[in-house]
Design a protein around this motif. Sequence first.
Motif: not given
Length: 426
Positions: A89-92, A129-137
């Motif tokens: 998957a692509s992403g940050s 708690k963990t909350d990755y950015e929406s674009s997380f790879q």
Amino acid sequence: MKRTTLIKNAVALAVAAASTQALANGFTLNEQSISGMGQSFAGRSSAAEDATTLFGNPAGMSRLKRQEVSFGAAVIHGKTDIKHASGNASGSNDGDMVPDTGVPMGYYVNPINDKWAFGIGVYVPFGLKTDYESSFQGRRFGDYSEVTVITVQPTVSFRINDQLSVGFGPTINRIDGKLESAVGSPTPFDTRESRVKIEGDDTALGFNAGVLYEFTPQTRAGLTYHSKVKYKLEGHTTISGQNLGLASIDAFGKYDASLKLDTPESADLSITHELDDQWTLYGGATFTRWSRLESIVVNNEGLRTAAASANFGTIAEEQDWKDTWAYSVGTSYKLNEHWTLRTGLAYDEAPTNNEHRSPRIPTGDRTIFSLGFGWSPTPDVTVDVAYSYLWEDDAKIQQASASKGTYNATYENSAHGLGAALSYRF
């Protein structure tokens, strides 16, 4: 309705949370005592110096001579650098996925007479708690996880003789959890994704028991056992988004869900030795039975068998956690009648392994260094403050799934902890 298994061998609602923000490994929280935090929790089951002993060792309440109320909180700030990331998957890979977290605590202890003491405590033994950015790879292997366990513990202690004391307290534990993940095709060129979210909660019973033995007025040893707690979380699974070309599968919607989960038992053995009127030494070791986390199944009411068999919305996370040991040493120095200085060092093994470690729990073995002080402006009042810094061994993620593709990365984790508490004796 027909029950179908959506998620097998998954650490889901309660345990799918990264541990980079905690000062204990797995998803345990250590922050039940700020005075203990100042010496990296060395001597936790033998120190018995204030009302927080209700958690550290309930037998230690027998050493308190007056009623005492203690309350406080710790704030944990975690930092993660994600390096060498790759996947289908692509992403940050920003790594800024651990929000600052507060951990509250409160205790009351009442020595009824020379033999008996009663107390009650409220604290948080597990919760992350963990909350990755929406674009997380790595979002298809988990991008949001949250768990909170709040415990109420009424407790009694009994002094058998001048040397031996025992204590026991049932624990009433409330757990709430939420897990989210993206669902996509393992084909690199297919960017369509859906989402699956699981939420649930439960209340369950456990217990905390301890023994304190005073060899001399200057030397004592303690053993504390925190029981496992068996939960059956009840909640919902929600599937939403694009249908990824699976037109024959009508899986989108909200389904009643349940999950059976055991949080692990632990045993803490420690010793406290007062060298003189100023110096005190502490040491301890804690065993946690993390190997209980093998297979957890979320059952969903009404999800069509076709959808389940196609792994639509499936999050399959084999954990295979191992039992762990944590070791700590610490010291305190009584500068004068008003000030006590503390420091400590701890080493905490990670329950995860290189084969199954996921972005939800990207933790490695860790070392913790702590500083703290206690200030008593009067004999009735003490203010405790503590600071801890932890750093971990690099943790490698090597995930591959026929339904989700691949994600590989190296996590470099660290965290700062700052806590303060106020104790009042009357």
